[in-house]
Design an enzyme around this catalytic site. Structure first.
Site, mmCIF file in Angstrom:
data_model
loop_
_atom_site.group_PDB
_atom_site.id
_atom_site.type_symbol
_atom_site.label_atom_id
_atom_site.label_comp_id
_atom_site.label_asym_id
_atom_site.label_seq_id
_atom_site.Cartn_x
_atom_site.Cartn_y
_atom_site.Cartn_z
ATOM 1 N N ARG A 15 20.465 14.668 -8.442
ATOM 2 C CA ARG A 15 19.838 15.841 -7.833
ATOM 3 C C ARG A 15 18.823 15.498 -6.739
ATOM 4 O O ARG A 15 18.372 16.373 -6.007
ATOM 5 C CB ARG A 15 19.185 16.714 -8.916
ATOM 6 C CG ARG A 15 20.213 17.580 -9.636
ATOM 7 C CD ARG A 15 19.560 18.411 -10.718
ATOM 8 N NE ARG A 15 19.266 17.616 -11.909
ATOM 9 C CZ ARG A 15 18.401 17.962 -12.850
ATOM 10 N NH1 ARG A 15 17.710 19.072 -12.729
ATOM 11 N NH2 ARG A 15 18.199 17.196 -13.910
ATOM 12 N N ARG A 336 -6.495 -0.865 14.820
ATOM 13 C CA ARG A 336 -5.319 -1.543 14.271
ATOM 14 C C ARG A 336 -5.719 -2.814 13.521
ATOM 15 O O ARG A 336 -6.899 -3.146 13.428
ATOM 16 C CB ARG A 336 -4.343 -1.816 15.414
ATOM 17 C CG ARG A 336 -3.780 -0.501 16.001
ATOM 18 C CD ARG A 336 -2.882 -0.746 17.191
ATOM 19 N NE ARG A 336 -1.872 -1.748 16.895
ATOM 20 C CZ ARG A 336 -1.274 -2.512 17.823
ATOM 21 N NH1 ARG A 336 -1.577 -2.370 19.102
ATOM 22 N NH2 ARG A 336 -0.375 -3.410 17.465
#
Ligand code: UD1
Ligand code: CA
Length: 459
Positions: A15, A336
């Site tokens: 599912r 970063r």
């Protein structure tokens, strides 16, 4: 006494309608299976065994670690069949705890309670009172003394049995030796033609062994994931649980319904977090840190008093990143990996910093890039300036001394060193080292064409 922990994870998860095996779908940034493994880690088991089947290679690669072993079940003929496969791998005469790979929020305390109640001789079931028990195995109790007699699967249950709201969670602790014996006797004469692990309950009762049902204290602990809707519901429930824990510890969240933590958040006092922020990996926020709305913050240490303004993106990745005391970051800033910002550093809008150290008081307020740079104290790094750190093959370093003033729109072609106190004229492309205190200008000289006339449009 030996403790085996068995996690059933061979099912297909049809599912989910996904190419990814169900137990590898993520909840709060970690796979369902990893949640289960994490909550039973403190139990210090002699063996932790994961039963794999569908997508076994992927599942095993994703969670392999010291002390975890895998047993494959191919094909999958039911939960009882799954445990049959694991019998040769079970250690000792003690207790075997059986958990489900798709029931991620089982709590350590509950798992411990099952193991302790079993103590190597009782069969202990984790049960739950459900508003809608459809699909669940029902706990059949003796009408006289309330003792557990059996579990009847939903599909095999009579209409009267289906009225029972106490369901089996799918988790149990069993005496290892008896478990081995019982699963050897299972048959598949039932509505689904499967080997039901739950049939061992009636066997234990027939042998006169104590069978106990322990009730889970919250439904969320025993809820399984079968489809994306249930996955999102558990995600939200988990996030609310985390958010409430943080608020009780003093963190002020503008709205716990708009807060996501996919990892760990450590914090000091008087931390404030506005709406729609996502925290990932390991994030640490010092005293008085304030985070504006719509920030994504991953793997970074942010020191006391720093302000992270709206729409900032910080990702330290594996290298990490750090923001110093009283620093001001954003709005719209990007930090970063390897961004190491000292105290009172200012990083403004559309400024990107990667693998660079900025000393106390350095500022890059607008539209700039600092990559592979070492920046001294009080440096002012102008709008539109960049370090050209990559020559197409290799990365090179830029070193900027204390009190340097870099004008707007400069290109610093690395490797390069700018001495203390130097000034770089706006619009310069700097390719040679600059001596301390010098003014370096490297751009076409301005010319004035007096009497020049603009072209006019031809008729
Ligand atoms: C099972 C229980 C049911 C309980 C319900 C709770 C049985 C027979 N029934 O039903 O009483 O109320 O869980 O959710 O145990 N799995 C395997 N191999 C298999 C079949 C299943 O590893 O051959 C794994 C699945 O991946 C899953 C777990 O076992 O993690 C449970 O399987 P599932 O098919 O969901 O069991 P249910 O039929 O829902
Ligand atoms: Ca199920």
């Amino acid at each position: 006494m030996a403790l085996n922990i068995v996690i059933m994870a061979a099912g297909k998860g049809t599912r989910m309608k996904s190419a990814t095996p169900k137990v590898l779908h993520k909840l709060a940034g970690r796979s369902l299976l990893a949640h289960v493994l994490k909550s039973c880690e403190p139990l210090a088991a002699s063996a932790r065994i994961v039963i794999t089947g569908h997508g076994a290679d992927q599942v095993e690669a994703a969670v392999s670690a010291d002390g975890i072993s895998f047993v494959r079940q191919m094909p999958q003929l039911g939960t009882g069949h799954a445990i049959q496969q694991v019998v040769p791998a079970l250690l000792g005469e003690g207790t075997t705890l059986i958990l489900n790979g798709d029931v991620p929020l089982i709590e350590t305390a509950t798992a411990k309670a099952l193991v302790e109640a079993c103590a190597g001789h009782a069969l202990v079931l984790l049960t739950v009172d459900l508003v809608d028990p459809t699909g669940y195995g029902r706990i059949i109790r003796d009408p006289d003394d309330g003792g557990v007699l059996a579990i009847v699967e939903h599909k095999d249950a009579t209409p009267e049995q289906r009225l029972i709201h106490e369901g089996y969670s799918g988790m149990m602790a069993a005496p290892t030796a008896a478990l081995k014996r019982w699963v050897g006797q299972l048959t598949n004469n039932n509505a689904q033609g499967e080997y039901y692990l739950t049939d061992i309950v009636a066997m234990a009762v027939a042998e006169g062994l104590p069978v106990l049902g322990i009730k889970a204290h919250s439904e969320i602990e025993v809820l399984g994931v079968n489809d994306p809707v249930q996955l999102s519901q558990l995600e939200r429930a988990f996030q609310v649980r985390q958010a409430e824990g943080l608020m009780r510890a003093g963190v002020r969240l503008a709205d716990p319904a708009r807060f996501d933590l996919r990892g760990t958040l450590t914090h000091g006092q008087d931390v404030e977090i506005d709406v729609n922020c996502v925290f990932e990996g390991d994030v640490s926020l010092g005293d008085g840190v304030r985070v504006g709305a719509n920030c994504v913050i991953r793997n970074v240490t942010i020191a006391a008093g720093a302000r992270i303004h709206e729409f900032t993106h910080i990702d330290g990745e594996a290298a990490g990143a750090s923001v110093g005391e009283g620093a001001l970051i954003g709005p719209f800033a990007r930090l970063r990996p390897g961004a190491q910002l000292g105290a009172e550093v200012h990083i403004g809008n559309f400024v990107e910093v990667k693998n660079s150290t900025l000393a106390k008081g350095a500022k890059a307020n607008h539209l700039a890039y600092l990559g592979d740079a070492t920046v001294g104290e009080r440096v002012n790094y102008g709008a539109g300036s960049i370090t050209a750190n990559y020559d197409g093959a290799n990365k090179h370093r830029t070193t900027i001394g204390d009190d340097v003033h870099v004008g707007s729109n400069c290109v610093l072609v690395a490797p390069i060193k700018i001495g203390n106190g130097a000034t770089i004229g706006g619009g310069s492309t700097i390719t040679k080292d600059v001596t301390p205190g010098d003014l370096a200008v490297a751009r076409g000289k301005q010319v004035a064409l007096t009497g020049w006339t603009r072209p006019t449009k031809k008729r």
